[in-house]
Design a protein around this motif. Structure first.
Motif, PDB file in Angstrom:
ATOM      1  N   SER A 113     -31.070  -4.261  35.912  1.00  0.00           N
ATOM      2  CA  SER A 113     -31.837  -2.842  35.948  1.00  0.00           C
ATOM      3  C   SER A 113     -33.236  -2.802  36.256  1.00  0.00           C
ATOM      4  O   SER A 113     -33.766  -3.907  36.181  1.00  0.00           O
ATOM      5  N   GLU A 114     -33.609  -1.897  37.264  1.00  0.00           N
ATOM      6  CA  GLU A 114     -34.963  -2.083  37.741  1.00  0.00           C
ATOM      7  C   GLU A 114     -36.202  -1.776  36.410  1.00  0.00           C
ATOM      8  O   GLU A 114     -35.830  -0.820  35.551  1.00  0.00           O
ATOM      9  N   PRO A 115     -37.207  -2.423  36.483  1.00  0.00           N
ATOM     10  CA  PRO A 115     -38.228  -2.083  35.423  1.00  0.00           C
ATOM     11  C   PRO A 115     -38.724  -0.631  35.627  1.00  0.00           C
ATOM     12  O   PRO A 115     -38.649  -0.077  36.747  1.00  0.00           O
ATOM     13  N   ILE A 116     -39.182  -0.188  34.549  1.00  0.00           N
ATOM     14  CA  ILE A 116     -39.556   1.121  34.415  1.00  0.00           C
ATOM     15  C   ILE A 116     -40.766   1.362  33.823  1.00  0.00           C
ATOM     16  O   ILE A 116     -41.441   2.725  33.953  1.00  0.00           O
ATOM     17  N   HIS A 117     -41.415   0.484  33.368  1.00  0.00           N
ATOM     18  CA  HIS A 117     -42.667   0.498  32.647  1.00  0.00           C
ATOM     19  C   HIS A 117     -44.019   0.961  33.401  1.00  0.00           C
ATOM     20  O   HIS A 117     -44.918   1.677  33.051  1.00  0.00           O
ATOM     21  N   GLN A 118     -43.902   0.937  34.759  1.00  0.00           N
ATOM     22  CA  GLN A 118     -44.999   1.355  35.628  1.00  0.00           C
ATOM     23  C   GLN A 118     -44.439   2.638  36.510  1.00  0.00           C
ATOM     24  O   GLN A 118     -45.382   3.029  37.200  1.00  0.00           O
ATOM     25  N   LEU A 119     -43.385   3.271  36.163  1.00  0.00           N
ATOM     26  CA  LEU A 119     -43.048   4.526  36.951  1.00  0.00           C
ATOM     27  C   LEU A 119     -44.085   5.561  36.501  1.00  0.00           C
ATOM     28  O   LEU A 119     -44.606   5.649  35.538  1.00  0.00           O
ATOM     29  N   PRO A 120     -44.283   6.544  37.327  1.00  0.00           N
ATOM     30  CA  PRO A 120     -45.069   7.833  37.019  1.00  0.00           C
ATOM     31  C   PRO A 120     -44.418   8.499  35.866  1.00  0.00           C
ATOM     32  O   PRO A 120     -43.372   8.211  35.669  1.00  0.00           O
ATOM     33  N   GLN A 126     -38.298  10.929  31.971  1.00  0.00           N
ATOM     34  CA  GLN A 126     -36.746  11.223  32.393  1.00  0.00           C
ATOM     35  C   GLN A 126     -35.757   9.882  32.155  1.00  0.00           C
ATOM     36  O   GLN A 126     -34.960   9.953  31.643  1.00  0.00           O
ATOM     37  N   ARG A 127     -36.283   8.726  32.377  1.00  0.00           N
ATOM     38  CA  ARG A 127     -35.523   7.346  32.369  1.00  0.00           C
ATOM     39  C   ARG A 127     -35.358   7.271  30.783  1.00  0.00           C
ATOM     40  O   ARG A 127     -34.382   6.873  30.355  1.00  0.00           O
ATOM     41  N   ILE A 128     -36.465   7.474  30.107  1.00  0.00           N
ATOM     42  CA  ILE A 128     -36.368   7.365  28.509  1.00  0.00           C
ATOM     43  C   ILE A 128     -35.384   8.107  27.861  1.00  0.00           C
ATOM     44  O   ILE A 128     -34.601   7.834  27.224  1.00  0.00           O
ATOM     45  N   VAL A 129     -35.330   9.639  27.977  1.00  0.00           N
ATOM     46  CA  VAL A 129     -34.368  10.403  27.852  1.00  0.00           C
ATOM     47  C   VAL A 129     -33.160  10.211  28.149  1.00  0.00           C
ATOM     48  O   VAL A 129     -32.188  10.352  27.135  1.00  0.00           O
ATOM     49  N   GLY A 173     -27.320 -18.923  10.722  1.00  0.00           N
ATOM     50  CA  GLY A 173     -26.244 -18.099  11.231  1.00  0.00           C
ATOM     51  C   GLY A 173     -26.783 -16.937  11.781  1.00  0.00           C
ATOM     52  O   GLY A 173     -28.001 -16.455  11.308  1.00  0.00           O
ATOM     53  N   ILE A 174     -26.109 -16.356  12.787  1.00  0.00           N
ATOM     54  CA  ILE A 174     -26.457 -15.060  13.499  1.00  0.00           C
ATOM     55  C   ILE A 174     -25.311 -13.915  13.275  1.00  0.00           C
ATOM     56  O   ILE A 174     -24.193 -14.625  13.596  1.00  0.00           O
ATOM     57  N   THR A 175     -25.641 -12.838  12.943  1.00  0.00           N
ATOM     58  CA  THR A 175     -24.631 -11.743  13.219  1.00  0.00           C
ATOM     59  C   THR A 175     -25.128 -10.945  14.356  1.00  0.00           C
ATOM     60  O   THR A 175     -26.392 -10.126  14.497  1.00  0.00           O
ATOM     61  N   VAL A 176     -24.341 -10.740  15.545  1.00  0.00           N
ATOM     62  CA  VAL A 176     -24.596  -9.993  16.436  1.00  0.00           C
ATOM     63  C   VAL A 176     -23.759  -8.580  16.740  1.00  0.00           C
ATOM     64  O   VAL A 176     -22.625  -8.884  16.269  1.00  0.00           O
ATOM     65  N   ILE A 177     -24.435  -7.485  16.572  1.00  0.00           N
ATOM     66  CA  ILE A 177     -23.885  -6.261  16.362  1.00  0.00           C
ATOM     67  C   ILE A 177     -24.095  -5.483  17.587  1.00  0.00           C
ATOM     68  O   ILE A 177     -25.503  -5.284  18.029  1.00  0.00           O
ATOM     69  N   ALA A 178     -23.249  -4.595  18.141  1.00  0.00           N
ATOM     70  CA  ALA A 178     -23.452  -3.640  19.392  1.00  0.00           C
ATOM     71  C   ALA A 178     -22.402  -2.608  19.314  1.00  0.00           C
ATOM     72  O   ALA A 178     -21.225  -2.776  18.502  1.00  0.00           O
ATOM     73  N   GLY A 179     -22.870  -1.489  19.947  1.00  0.00           N
ATOM     74  CA  GLY A 179     -21.747  -0.354  20.028  1.00  0.00           C
ATOM     75  C   GLY A 179     -20.759  -0.615  20.907  1.00  0.00           C
ATOM     76  O   GLY A 179     -21.084  -1.409  21.879  1.00  0.00           O
ATOM     77  N   GLU A 180     -19.681  -0.174  20.827  1.00  0.00           N
ATOM     78  CA  GLU A 180     -18.410  -0.267  21.516  1.00  0.00           C
ATOM     79  C   GLU A 180     -18.685   0.291  22.939  1.00  0.00           C
ATOM     80  O   GLU A 180     -18.109  -0.201  23.824  1.00  0.00           O
ATOM     81  N   GLU A 181     -19.495   1.187  23.114  1.00  0.00           N
ATOM     82  CA  GLU A 181     -19.880   1.645  24.558  1.00  0.00           C
ATOM     83  C   GLU A 181     -21.180   1.166  25.070  1.00  0.00           C
ATOM     84  O   GLU A 181     -21.769   1.649  25.943  1.00  0.00           O
ATOM     85  N   GLU A 182     -21.541   0.213  24.473  1.00  0.00           N
ATOM     86  CA  GLU A 182     -22.874  -0.589  24.934  1.00  0.00           C
ATOM     87  C   GLU A 182     -22.762  -1.188  26.355  1.00  0.00           C
ATOM     88  O   GLU A 182     -21.786  -1.565  26.596  1.00  0.00           O
ATOM     89  N   SER A 183     -23.664  -1.214  27.188  1.00  0.00           N
ATOM     90  CA  SER A 183     -23.603  -1.459  28.459  1.00  0.00           C
ATOM     91  C   SER A 183     -23.520  -3.098  28.556  1.00  0.00           C
ATOM     92  O   SER A 183     -23.170  -3.472  29.384  1.00  0.00           O
ATOM     93  N   TRP A 184     -24.361  -3.775  27.281  1.00  0.00           N
ATOM     94  CA  TRP A 184     -24.092  -5.333  27.658  1.00  0.00           C
ATOM     95  C   TRP A 184     -22.613  -5.655  27.152  1.00  0.00           C
ATOM     96  O   TRP A 184     -21.679  -5.003  26.589  1.00  0.00           O
ATOM     97  N   THR A 185     -21.985  -6.781  28.100  1.00  0.00           N
ATOM     98  CA  THR A 185     -20.674  -7.003  28.130  1.00  0.00           C
ATOM     99  C   THR A 185     -20.477  -7.808  27.012  1.00  0.00           C
ATOM    100  O   THR A 185     -21.049  -8.507  26.250  1.00  0.00           O
ATOM    101  N   GLU A 186     -19.112  -8.229  26.868  1.00  0.00           N
ATOM    102  CA  GLU A 186     -18.685  -9.189  25.741  1.00  0.00           C
ATOM    103  C   GLU A 186     -19.323 -10.583  25.987  1.00  0.00           C
ATOM    104  O   GLU A 186     -19.698 -11.313  25.004  1.00  0.00           O
ATOM    105  N   GLN A 187     -19.122 -11.056  27.221  1.00  0.00           N
ATOM    106  CA  GLN A 187     -19.869 -12.255  27.717  1.00  0.00           C
ATOM    107  C   GLN A 187     -21.311 -12.396  27.121  1.00  0.00           C
ATOM    108  O   GLN A 187     -21.784 -13.489  26.571  1.00  0.00           O
ATOM    109  N   GLU A 188     -22.050 -11.388  27.359  1.00  0.00           N
ATOM    110  CA  GLU A 188     -23.290 -11.184  27.140  1.00  0.00           C
ATOM    111  C   GLU A 188     -23.685 -11.342  25.782  1.00  0.00           C
ATOM    112  O   GLU A 188     -24.684 -11.775  25.409  1.00  0.00           O
ATOM    113  N   LEU A 189     -22.822 -10.781  24.843  1.00  0.00           N
ATOM    114  CA  LEU A 189     -22.757 -10.896  23.577  1.00  0.00           C
ATOM    115  C   LEU A 189     -22.388 -12.272  22.774  1.00  0.00           C
ATOM    116  O   LEU A 189     -23.099 -12.923  22.106  1.00  0.00           O
TER     117      LEU A 189
END
Length: 237
Positions: A113-120, A126-129, A173-189
């Motif tokens: 994704s494109e960085p947004i912190h320097q946008l007007p 709009q991106r945050i909302v 040990g690590i427990t990784v939690i994410a929403g089922e509709e999360e944009s991150w893929t299973e492989q990335e988690l």
């Protein structure tokens, strides 16, 4: 058992205040306030991930009294949590009993994704909302906009300029939690598994990136279950 909680970008420790009564006897929830917000409004924003992790390390150590503890962080908070854990290991400091990382892919994941912190301002707002956790009313009110815009920009700068450096796996040990509709893929988690020598549990919950913000009961139930198990294992160790 102490549970230290780190907020997501733009948020403060207040988002975890209701959690303090949710765990009951045996677990003390300690929300950590990051620099530049809440009771730390006058503290300067972090200049980079090293600043953030050093600061969080100091906050955690102030509360450590020899009792066991765990760390929870969502999104940006999960990123800071991981870097803080590396400092804990490298400096041979008291070890956490568990790391709970929510809404964050494994270190080293390439974010396309494109960085947004320097946008007007208008485009940035709009991106945050669109991300779903911030009401458009915040940006419609000048006092609220003036208060939250600098925090959000600083947090997104921190996230978007972070560069992972390859390192040895953690020992905890690590427990990784994410929403089922999360944009991150299973492989990335699942990629988190190579960042620990111990168990790595992947849990999906109903919802998007902010799956727990309006209905935290399922997440709190999971945390209670895992922390209670750890406490029980310690009693019989």
């Amino acid at each position: 058992m102490k549970l230290f909680c780190l907020p997501y970008a733009g948020a403060s420790a207040v988002i975890y205040m209701k959690w303090k009564k949710a765990f009951g006897v045996g677990v003390e929830c300690i929300p950590l306030e990051l620099a530049g917000r809440g009771i730390r409004t006058k503290d300067p924003f972090y200049q980079g991930m090293r600043d953030a992790s050093e600061d969080v390390l100091d906050l955690v150590m102030r509360h450590c009294d020899g009792s066991p503890y765990a760390l929870f962080g969502h999104s940006m908070g999960g990123m800071i949590l991981y870097e803080t854990a590396r400092l804990l290991r490298d400096r041979n400091m008291p070890a956490p009993a568990r790391l709970f990382i929510s809404g964050r892919p494994a270190p080293g994941t390439i974010d396309s994704s494109e960085p947004i912190h320097q946008l007007p301002d208008e485009q940035f707002a709009q991106r945050i909302v669109e991300m779903g956790a911030t009401s458009p009313e915040i940006f419609a009110s000048k006092p609220l906009k003036d208060a939250f815009m600098p925090i959000l920009r600083a947090d997104f700068r921190l996230v978007e300029t972070y560069r992972y450096e390859e390192n040895e796996p953690l020992a905890w040990g690590i427990t990784v939690i994410a929403g089922e509709e999360e944009s991150w893929t299973e492989q990335e988690l699942v990629g988190w598994k190579r960042h620990t020598k111990d168990e790595c549990r992947i849990v999906r919950m109903p919802g998007d990136h902010f799956y727990w913000c309006n209905k935290p009961e399922s997440l709190l139930g999971l945390l209670k279950e895992e922390l209670t198990k750890i406490i029980g294992e310690m009693k019989f160790a």
